[in-house]
Enzyme design. Sequence first.
Site, PDB file in Angstrom:
ATOM      1  N   ARG A 111       3.836  10.765  -5.150  1.00  0.00           N
ATOM      2  CA  ARG A 111       5.225  11.199  -5.402  1.00  0.00           C
ATOM      3  C   ARG A 111       5.866  10.208  -6.368  1.00  0.00           C
ATOM      4  O   ARG A 111       6.613   9.313  -5.952  1.00  0.00           O
ATOM      5  CB  ARG A 111       6.046  11.189  -4.099  1.00  0.00           C
ATOM      6  CG  ARG A 111       5.593  12.134  -3.006  1.00  0.00           C
ATOM      7  CD  ARG A 111       6.466  11.945  -1.764  1.00  0.00           C
ATOM      8  NE  ARG A 111       6.447  10.557  -1.314  1.00  0.00           N
ATOM      9  CZ  ARG A 111       5.533  10.030  -0.510  1.00  0.00           C
ATOM     10  NH1 ARG A 111       4.568  10.789  -0.023  1.00  0.00           N
ATOM     11  NH2 ARG A 111       5.569   8.760  -0.173  1.00  0.00           N
ATOM     12  N   HIS A 166       0.838  -1.202   0.000  1.00  0.00           N
ATOM     13  CA  HIS A 166       0.000   0.000   0.000  1.00  0.00           C
ATOM     14  C   HIS A 166       0.874   1.254   0.000  1.00  0.00           C
ATOM     15  O   HIS A 166       0.644   2.181  -0.778  1.00  0.00           O
ATOM     16  CB  HIS A 166      -0.911  -0.013   1.234  1.00  0.00           C
ATOM     17  CG  HIS A 166      -1.707   1.248   1.416  1.00  0.00           C
ATOM     18  ND1 HIS A 166      -2.769   1.587   0.604  1.00  0.00           N
ATOM     19  CD2 HIS A 166      -1.586   2.264   2.310  1.00  0.00           C
ATOM     20  CE1 HIS A 166      -3.272   2.751   1.001  1.00  0.00           C
ATOM     21  NE2 HIS A 166      -2.573   3.187   2.026  1.00  0.00           N
ATOM     22  N   THR A 186      -3.821   0.396   5.749  1.00  0.00           N
ATOM     23  CA  THR A 186      -4.504  -0.332   4.675  1.00  0.00           C
ATOM     24  C   THR A 186      -3.734  -1.597   4.324  1.00  0.00           C
ATOM     25  O   THR A 186      -2.542  -1.534   4.034  1.00  0.00           O
ATOM     26  CB  THR A 186      -4.596   0.572   3.426  1.00  0.00           C
ATOM     27  OG1 THR A 186      -5.166   1.811   3.833  1.00  0.00           O
ATOM     28  CG2 THR A 186      -5.457  -0.060   2.358  1.00  0.00           C
TER      29      THR A 186
HETATM   30 CA    CA Z   1      -5.446   4.435   7.219  1.00  0.00          CA
END
Ligand code: CA
Length: 437
Positions: free
Chosen positions: A154, A145, A370
């Site tokens: 970026r 993630h 996540t």
């Molecule tokens: Ca989070």
Amino acid sequence: MSFINETHDINLKSWVVSANQAGTDFPIQNLPFAVFRRKGTNEEFRGGVAIGDQVLDLAVVAQASIFSGDAQVAVEAANAQALNEFMGLGQNYWSALRLALSRALREGSEHQAALENALVSQADVEYSMPCHIGDYTDFYTSIYHATAVGKLFRPDNPLLPNYKWVPIGYHGRSSSIDVSGQAFHRPKGQTKAPDADAPSFGPCKRLDYELELGIYLGKGNELGEQIAIENAENHVFGFCLFNDWSARDLQAWEYQPLGPFLAKNFASTVSPWIVTTEALAPYRTQWHRDEQDPQPMAYLESTHNREAGAFDIQMDVLLETAKMREAKQPAAKLSESSFKHSYWTVAQMVTHHTVNGCNFLPGDMLGSGTQSGPEHEEAGSLLELSRGGKESITLTNGEERKFLEDGDKVIMRGWCEADGFNRIGFGSVEGTVLPAK
Ligand code: CA
């Protein structure tokens, strides 16, 4: 593994018949905790334990006085509108109550008659937050993630150099965390398109979910005292499913230099059930750190953490749109992943959080970050699945999504499987997006 005890035995059956059905999230080997009451009543909320399709009412169990010693102390503490006091008692009390409940709910238990009156159908209850979350910290432990999102924000510098040394996190906001069933209005705020000269104000256009686990602290630590990695898991009461709703366009404009703010604090949703760390013992697995990567500093390293620091908790995300609901169609699965891919373990998160002397209180919660897996299809957010909003996802009914629309309901589920053990589950966490106010 050394954490396995009689409560994990695959051969255990309950006199609550629905707990013995294949595929149930809540067999007798699970025994997760929630806070509940009968739907549509003014009853006091109190602790409950899931067994099959029932809730065991801990108020009735406490008053029946069928347990003794630490188990009775624990069940009395869990007979409350929030489980903080019970969580603060510590490992010996949690284990004593788990063992007492396991024995009392087994086929042939002498307590069956006393406890039959303590069952309430899960279909007839509503839940509240299982505890008061005083402080909430969100980590960022999936390197998949972090890399995928880093690339979008970026492109030249996706993974910052501290990632492989520090379990990265930020202090979140607990006041807007609510239990499954939460419905919230699409947030408004400042956003700035890359080609615009100035930001604009309005409803979020890139609303997203994040597939996470919530990790509840039990017994805390004194301010100024560190929790060593060897003791870290004794402080972890259990795990829930956690949806960390995120406003990506607000996030992109506000997150530098101090990190997430209004992109994250408008709503977050937890599942009602807390699956205890002890219940998860059979699904623990080795934790690996690639030989090419920096190895953890000494305070984040232990043999036990290497051998069994990871948890194979499988999770998926489903989306039910307003159209699906109207047409009575099933929700569409978006992705599936596992917590076993986490770059850092729960023990490392807890230890790192306290290494400077920061204190935890019972009921504090850590978000795992996540949990995206190594493959693109295993991503735990729409930001990743839609490659930053560049590609639409086609749902089972033909609708398309890049980000969430009003009326969308997001459903997350979690479960664990291991050879020689019963499957256990987390139930689900559900939340719905309402139009902006
Ligand atoms: Ca989070």
